[in-house]
Scaffold this motif. Structure first.
Motif, short mmCIF file in Angstrom:
data_model
loop_
_atom_site.label_atom_id
_atom_site.label_comp_id
_atom_site.label_asym_id
_atom_site.label_seq_id
_atom_site.Cartn_x
_atom_site.Cartn_y
_atom_site.Cartn_z
N ARG A 1 79.91 40.03 15.62
CA ARG A 1 78.76 39.15 15.74
C ARG A 1 77.77 39.66 16.78
O ARG A 1 76.55 39.52 16.63
N ILE B 1 78.16 33.00 8.78
CA ILE B 1 78.01 34.06 7.77
C ILE B 1 76.66 33.93 7.06
O ILE B 1 75.96 34.92 6.83
N ASP C 1 83.66 28.96 6.97
CA ASP C 1 83.02 29.86 7.93
C ASP C 1 81.59 30.17 7.50
O ASP C 1 80.91 31.00 8.12
N TRP D 1 84.13 39.52 5.61
CA TRP D 1 84.05 38.10 5.98
C TRP D 1 83.29 37.31 4.91
O TRP D 1 83.66 36.17 4.59
N VAL D 2 82.25 37.90 4.36
CA VAL D 2 81.53 37.27 3.25
C VAL D 2 82.49 37.05 2.07
O VAL D 2 82.53 35.96 1.47
N TYR E 1 73.64 35.39 9.19
CA TYR E 1 73.49 36.84 9.17
C TYR E 1 73.18 37.36 7.77
O TYR E 1 72.47 38.36 7.61
N ASP E 2 73.69 36.68 6.75
CA ASP E 2 73.36 37.06 5.38
C ASP E 2 71.88 36.82 5.09
O ASP E 2 71.22 37.63 4.43
N PHE F 1 81.46 42.96 7.94
CA PHE F 1 80.79 41.71 7.61
C PHE F 1 80.99 41.35 6.15
O PHE F 1 81.25 40.19 5.81
N TRP G 1 74.99 28.85 0.23
CA TRP G 1 76.14 28.91 1.12
C TRP G 1 76.79 27.55 1.31
O TRP G 1 78.01 27.45 1.51
#
Length: 253
Positions: A89, A181, A177, A206-207, A184-185, A203, A7
């Motif tokens: 979230r 992210i 971001d 957003w990814v 949670y990933d 989600f 990431w």
């Protein structure tokens, strides 16, 4: 942590934006909020976006709209986006209820907790060995670490160069971001959270935005997006310099 590194690489990517993917994800977000697909306007840097964002609300205005006593009238579209993200979230946090996230070693006592070194000084494995819950280790090792290396070192300084922070038009960071992210990933990949299908679909968009574009600023009819930088200089996991595709190279220190 391999997932954190992956990431971080997303957050500093200098590859051209995947415009089709970004536009598709944003169009789905508009649809969920009951809006038609917007017109998309691409620019080469956040600075280049500013003239196109004149009159859009800044963060001070947004805070008034999402407060317990919002102003009278029609709220700006970004307040709907922000509220939707907040709900998402919250739902992802609620789904992260695996027992291993909060478990402590069986013999951990209150005295043991008080003697622990600061979490920031420890590698993840060592933190777990001396009694830090997995949830805290992941939050620090993924979200907080990426906030330091990406948001504090890149996104926030760039925003500062755009003007007074509370007055800069509200938008989202796309690839930067990554801190929230990635957290949670990571929970999902490790089998520590199972998200509801509807939440997972949101989600995943957003990814996709983080993997496909730079910053973006939505409003009712026009979404402005910035391409990713042309060059990002990193050293020991920290961003040292950035140059956007129009040649803008804002100071980061």
């Amino acid at each position: 942590m391999p997932i954190r590194q992956a990431w971080f690489d997303v957050g500093v990517s200098d590859q051209p934006a995947d415009r089709a993917a970004a536009e598709a994800a944003i169009a789905r977000s508009y649809q969920r909020l009951g809006r038609a697909r917007p017109h998309f306007h691409w620019v080469e840097s956040p600075r280049q976006a500013l003239p196109l964002l004149a009159g859009r609300p800044g963060h001070a205005v947004l805070r008034r709209w999402i407060s317990h006593r919002p102003p009278a009238g029609e709220p700006p579209f970004v307040s709907d986006v922000a509220a939707g993200l907040s709900r998402l979230r919250g739902a992802l946090d609620a789904a992260a209820d695996h027992a291993d996230l909060s478990a402590l070693p069986r013999n951990t006592t209150k005295k043991d907790k008080e003697k622990r070194p600061e979490l920031a000084t420890l590698e993840p494995e060592a933190a777990l060995d001396i009694g830090y819950p997995l949830r805290e280790v992941l939050r620090h090792g993924v979200r907080e670490a990426l906030t330091t290396s990406l948001a504090a070192a890149l996104a926030w300084p760039v925003r500062r160069e755009l003007g007074v922070p509370d007055q800069v038009p509200v938008g989202w960071y796309g690839q930067q971001d990554a801190p929230w992210i990635a957290y949670y990933d990571t929970l999902r990949r490790l089998g520590l959270a199972v998200y509801r299908p509807a939440d997972e679909a949101v989600f995943d968009d957003w990814v996709l935005l983080a993997r496909s574009t730079g910053w973006w600023w939505p409003d009712e009819t026009v979404c402005v997006l910035s391409d990713r930088p042309a060059r990002v200089v990193t050293e020991k996991g920290r961003v040292r310099a950035v140059t956007f595709r129009d040649g803008w190279s804002p100071p980061l220190m």
